[in-house]
Design a protein around this motif. Structure first.
Motif, PDB file in Angstrom:
ATOM      1  N   ASP A 161     -20.711  16.034 -75.277  1.00 22.03           N
ATOM      2  CA  ASP A 161     -21.184  14.699 -75.672  1.00 22.03           C
ATOM      3  C   ASP A 161     -21.373  13.880 -74.389  1.00 22.03           C
ATOM      4  N   MET A 162     -22.626  13.709 -73.988  1.00 22.61           N
ATOM      5  CA  MET A 162     -22.904  13.139 -72.667  1.00 22.61           C
ATOM      6  C   MET A 162     -22.627  11.639 -72.590  1.00 22.61           C
ATOM      7  N   ASP A 163     -22.670  10.936 -73.726  1.00 17.05           N
ATOM      8  CA  ASP A 163     -22.299   9.510 -73.676  1.00 17.05           C
ATOM      9  C   ASP A 163     -20.839   9.388 -73.246  1.00 17.05           C
ATOM     10  N   ILE A 164     -20.006  10.227 -73.863  1.00 17.33           N
ATOM     11  CA  ILE A 164     -18.573  10.180 -73.539  1.00 17.33           C
ATOM     12  C   ILE A 164     -18.357  10.620 -72.090  1.00 17.33           C
ATOM     13  N   VAL A 165     -19.038  11.710 -71.696  1.00 15.96           N
ATOM     14  CA  VAL A 165     -18.887  12.204 -70.317  1.00 15.96           C
ATOM     15  C   VAL A 165     -19.225  11.089 -69.316  1.00 15.96           C
ATOM     16  N   GLU A 166     -20.372  10.454 -69.512  1.00 22.93           N
ATOM     17  CA  GLU A 166     -20.810   9.421 -68.545  1.00 22.93           C
ATOM     18  C   GLU A 166     -19.861   8.217 -68.537  1.00 22.93           C
ATOM     19  N   ASN A 167     -19.424   7.801 -69.732  1.00 20.13           N
ATOM     20  CA  ASN A 167     -18.520   6.649 -69.781  1.00 20.13           C
ATOM     21  C   ASN A 167     -17.196   6.943 -69.090  1.00 20.13           C
ATOM     22  N   ILE A 169     -16.625   9.151 -66.742  1.00 22.36           N
ATOM     23  CA  ILE A 169     -16.822   9.294 -65.297  1.00 22.36           C
ATOM     24  C   ILE A 169     -16.994   7.926 -64.627  1.00 22.36           C
ATOM     25  N   LYS A 170     -17.713   7.030 -65.326  1.00 26.36           N
ATOM     26  CA  LYS A 170     -17.914   5.689 -64.751  1.00 26.36           C
ATOM     27  C   LYS A 170     -16.601   4.919 -64.668  1.00 26.36           C
ATOM     28  N   SER A 171     -15.707   5.172 -65.645  1.00 28.69           N
ATOM     29  CA  SER A 171     -14.513   4.325 -65.702  1.00 28.69           C
ATOM     30  C   SER A 171     -13.305   4.941 -65.005  1.00 28.69           C
ATOM     31  N   ASP A 172     -13.400   6.183 -64.560  1.00 28.36           N
ATOM     32  CA  ASP A 172     -12.209   6.818 -63.998  1.00 28.36           C
ATOM     33  C   ASP A 172     -12.573   7.610 -62.731  1.00 28.36           C
ATOM     34  N   SER A 173     -12.220   7.041 -61.587  1.00 25.66           N
ATOM     35  CA  SER A 173     -12.607   7.670 -60.309  1.00 25.66           C
ATOM     36  C   SER A 173     -11.761   8.911 -60.006  1.00 25.66           C
ATOM     37  N   LYS A 174     -10.742   9.147 -60.823  1.00 27.47           N
ATOM     38  CA  LYS A 174      -9.905  10.338 -60.600  1.00 27.47           C
ATOM     39  C   LYS A 174     -10.555  11.594 -61.161  1.00 27.47           C
ATOM     40  N   ILE A 175     -11.628  11.423 -61.930  1.00 27.90           N
ATOM     41  CA  ILE A 175     -12.293  12.601 -62.504  1.00 27.90           C
ATOM     42  C   ILE A 175     -13.108  13.274 -61.409  1.00 27.90           C
ATOM     43  N   LYS A 205     -24.565  11.048 -59.273  1.00 24.04           N
ATOM     44  CA  LYS A 205     -24.944   9.692 -58.850  1.00 24.04           C
ATOM     45  C   LYS A 205     -23.930   8.654 -59.314  1.00 24.04           C
ATOM     46  N   ILE A 206     -23.266   8.938 -60.449  1.00 20.39           N
ATOM     47  CA  ILE A 206     -22.347   7.915 -60.988  1.00 20.39           C
ATOM     48  C   ILE A 206     -20.868   8.263 -60.755  1.00 20.39           C
ATOM     49  N   ALA A 207     -20.610   9.542 -60.405  1.00 21.79           N
ATOM     50  CA  ALA A 207     -19.214   9.959 -60.255  1.00 21.79           C
ATOM     51  C   ALA A 207     -18.666   9.508 -58.904  1.00 21.79           C
ATOM     52  N   SER A 208     -17.338   9.582 -58.780  1.00 20.34           N
ATOM     53  CA  SER A 208     -16.714   9.278 -57.498  1.00 20.34           C
ATOM     54  C   SER A 208     -17.043  10.402 -56.507  1.00 20.34           C
ATOM     55  N   PRO A 209     -16.874  10.151 -55.218  1.00 19.22           N
ATOM     56  CA  PRO A 209     -17.215  11.195 -54.233  1.00 19.22           C
ATOM     57  C   PRO A 209     -16.422  12.476 -54.495  1.00 19.22           C
ATOM     58  N   ASN A 210     -17.018  13.582 -54.132  1.00 20.30           N
ATOM     59  CA  ASN A 210     -16.376  14.907 -54.232  1.00 20.30           C
ATOM     60  C   ASN A 210     -16.251  15.433 -55.655  1.00 20.30           C
ATOM     61  N   PHE A 211     -16.975  14.796 -56.570  1.00 22.71           N
ATOM     62  CA  PHE A 211     -17.050  15.299 -57.948  1.00 22.71           C
ATOM     63  C   PHE A 211     -17.902  16.574 -57.949  1.00 22.71           C
TER      64      PHE A 211
END
Ligand code: PLP
Length: 425
Positions: A161-167, A169-175, A205-211
Motif C-alpha cells: 500500500d504505497m500511500d502508507i509506505v510514503e506517509n 517514510i515522510k514521517s519517520d527518518s529512522k526508516i 526522493k522523500i526518504a532520509s539519507p541512506n534509505f
C-alpha cells in the motif's frame, strides 16, 4: 431466528466434523510447507553435471578454478542481467544464495555504510524497515538478526500500500529500507503494478539519507503462463528520477537450476557496488566461478533461459491448478476466505476469516497435512489478524496436492463454523 441459526450451524459443524473424522482415519502424511523445487524440477538441470568437459576457461581467459574475480565472471554477470533485466556492468555475482547476499548487503549498510563510513545505519540508533505483509519470513529474520525494527505495511493486489509506505517514510527518518518481492510476491503471488514500481523508485526522493529498497526479484522469470504480466523496470524508473542509489536488486538461479547449488546475483549502482565490494573483499577472495561457468554454458542466453523456465512451468502448473481449483470450488461466493490467483512463483496465499488461521493449521496438522505455521509470513511471527496461510504446492505430487487441499478446505470450514458457534455462546 437466533435458535434456527444456531441449529443450522450445529448441523453444519457435525457434518463437517464427520468429514474431518473420516480424514483422520486415513492417517495422511502430506506437506504443503516447502517452497522449493520438486526433484522432477531439479532433474531439468542435470546437464550441469559434466557440462564443462574439462574446459574451465572463461571467455576472457580466466581459469575459473583459481582464486579471484570478486564480482563474478563477465558471462555470469550477463546471466544475472538476463534474469533481472539490468545491465551486466551493474551485476555482482556472489555465491549460491541471494539470501546470503541480502544479509551481507544489509550488514554492510548497517555496520560499514554503502556510500562511506558516515552513511552506516548504526550511527542512527534504532532504525527500521518497512515490511509488506504477508511477506517472506527470511527477510524478517535478517532484520531481527541485525536488530532492525520492522513495521508492517499491508500488501494489496498491486503491491505494498504505497500511500502508507510514503506517509511512514515522510514521517519517520529512522526508516532505512523496505523489503520488496516485486514479481509473484512471496506469498501473495502479486506482480507490482507500473504505478507501484514508479512510486517505489521515487521513495529515494522523500526518504532520509541512506534509505535502500531491497528489491528481491526471486521470481523474475518464474512464469506459469505464456504472455505473463510484465514487471516494469525499477532500474529505468530510478534513472528517470535520479534515485539509482536507492534500490538494490537481488536474484538467483535457486529455482531455475539447483536450489542448493545455484548462482546468486546483486544488481546495484556503482556507488552501492563499490561499498559492498569493499566489505565483501574482507570476507572472501572470490566466489565459486566453476559453478558460474557451468551455469553460463547451461543457460547461454535469454532464450535458453526462458525455454528452460517453460519446463518448470509444465511441472508446476498442474499443482497450482489443483490448489486454485479446490479453493474456487469450496470458497467462491463465500466469505470464508480470500486469495490471489498467481500466474507464477511458488505460493498461493490464503486469508481465512479473522482469527481462524492458527486453528485451520492446527486442524490440518492433526489430519496429517503440514502447513506453514500461521503467523510465519509476518514479522516476529505475529499475524495480528491471524488470517494468513501460505500454501506451497511445488513438492508434493499432483494427487497429493489434491488430497491435501481436500483436507485444507474442510479445516477452513470447520474452523470458521466453530468460530461462529462460539460467538453465539
Ligand atoms: N527470496 C524469496 C522471495 C524467496 O522466496 C526465496 C526462497 O524461497 C529466496 C529469496 C531464497 O533465495 P536463495 O535461494 O537465492 O537464497
Amino acid at each position: 431466528m437466533q435458535l434456527d441459526q444456531a441449529k443450522q450451524l450445529r448441523e453444519l459443524e457435525s457434518q463437517l466434523n464427520a468429514e474431518y473424522q473420516a480424514i483422520l482415519a486415513k492417517k495422511l502424511n502430506l506437506d504443503l510447507t516447502r517452497g522449493k523445487p520438486s526433484s522432477d524440477q531439479l532433474d531439468l538441470s542435470d546437464a550441469l553435471d559434466g557440462i564443462l568437459k574439462g574446459n574451465y576457461i572463461a571467455a576472457d581467459g580466466t581459469d575459473t578454478r583459481n582464486y579471484g574475480g570478486l564480482d563474478g565472471l563477465p558471462e555470469a554477470k550477463k546471466l544475472g542481467a538476463n534474469i533481472m533485466g539490468v545491465e551486466a556492468a551493474n551485476v555482482l555475482v556472489g555465491g549460491s544464495s541471494s539470501l546470503t547476499l541480502m544479509f551481507q548487503v544489509a550488514l554492510t549498510a548497517h555496520l560499514f555504510g554503502l556510500k562511506d563510513a558516515a552513511s552506516a545505519w548504526k550511527h542512527e540508533g534504532d532504525i527500521a524497515f518497512l515490511c509488506p505483509v504477508p511477506g517472506y519470513d527470511r527477510h524478517f529474520t535478517i532484520c531481527e538478526q541485525l536488530g532492525i525494527k520492522m513495521i508492517n505495511v499491508p500488501m494489496t493486489a498491486t503491491g505494498p500500500d504505497m500511500d502508507i509506505v510514503e506517509n511512514l517514510i515522510k514521517s519517520d527518518s529512522k526508516i532505512k529500507g523496505i523489503w520488496c518481492v516485486p514479481k509473484y510476491s512471496n506469498p501473495t503471488g502479486v506482480v507490482y503494478s507500473n504505478e507501484t514500481v514508479e512510486r517505489i523508485a521515487k521513495l529515494g526522493k522523500i526518504a532520509s539519507p541512506n534509505f535502500r529498497v531491497f528489491w528481491d526479484n526471486a521470481y523474475a522469470v518464474h512464469d506459469l503462463i505464456d504472455n505473463p504480466p510484465q514487471l516494469a523496470s525499477i532500474l529505468e524508473a530510478t534513472k528517470k528520477h535520479n534515485t539509482e542509489d536507492s534500490v538494490i536488486q537481488f536474484a538467483s538461479t535457486s529455482k531455475i537450476t539447483q536450489a542448493g547449488a545455484g548462482v546468486a546475483f546483486v544488481a546495484a549502482s556503482a556507488t552501492n557496488l563499490a561499498g559492498f565490494k569493499k566489505a565483501l573483499s574482507a570476507c572472501t577472495i572470490g566466489p565459486d566461478k566453476v559453478n558460474q561457468i557451468r551455469h553460463t554454458r547451461f543457460l547461454p542466453d535469454r532464450s535458453a533461459l526462458m525455454a528452460h523456465m517453460k519446463k518448470h512451468a509444465e511441472l508446476l502448473n498442474p499443482r497450482f491448478s489443483a490448489v486454485l481449483d479446490a479453493l474456487a470450488k469450496a470458497f467462491d461466493g463465500t466469505d470464508l476466505g480470500n486469495w490471489e490467483k498467481p500466474v507464477g512463483g511458488y505460493f498461493v496465499s490464503f486469508d481465512t476469516r479473522k482469527n481462524c488461521a492458527k486453528e485451520t493449521v492446527r486442524l490440518a496438522a492433526e489430519a496429517g497435512v503440514k502447513l506453514t505455521p500461521a503467523g510465519a509470513t509476518f514479522p516476529y511471527g505475529k499475524d495480528p489478524d491471524d488470517r494468513n496461510i501460505r500454501i506451497a504446492p511445488s513438492v508434493p505430487t499432483v494427487p497429493d496436492v489434491v488430497a491435501a487441499m481436500q483436507v485444507f478446505v474442510v479445516c477452513v470450514k470447520l474452523a470458521s463454523v466453530r468460530q461462529d458457534l462460539a460467538a453465539l455462546g
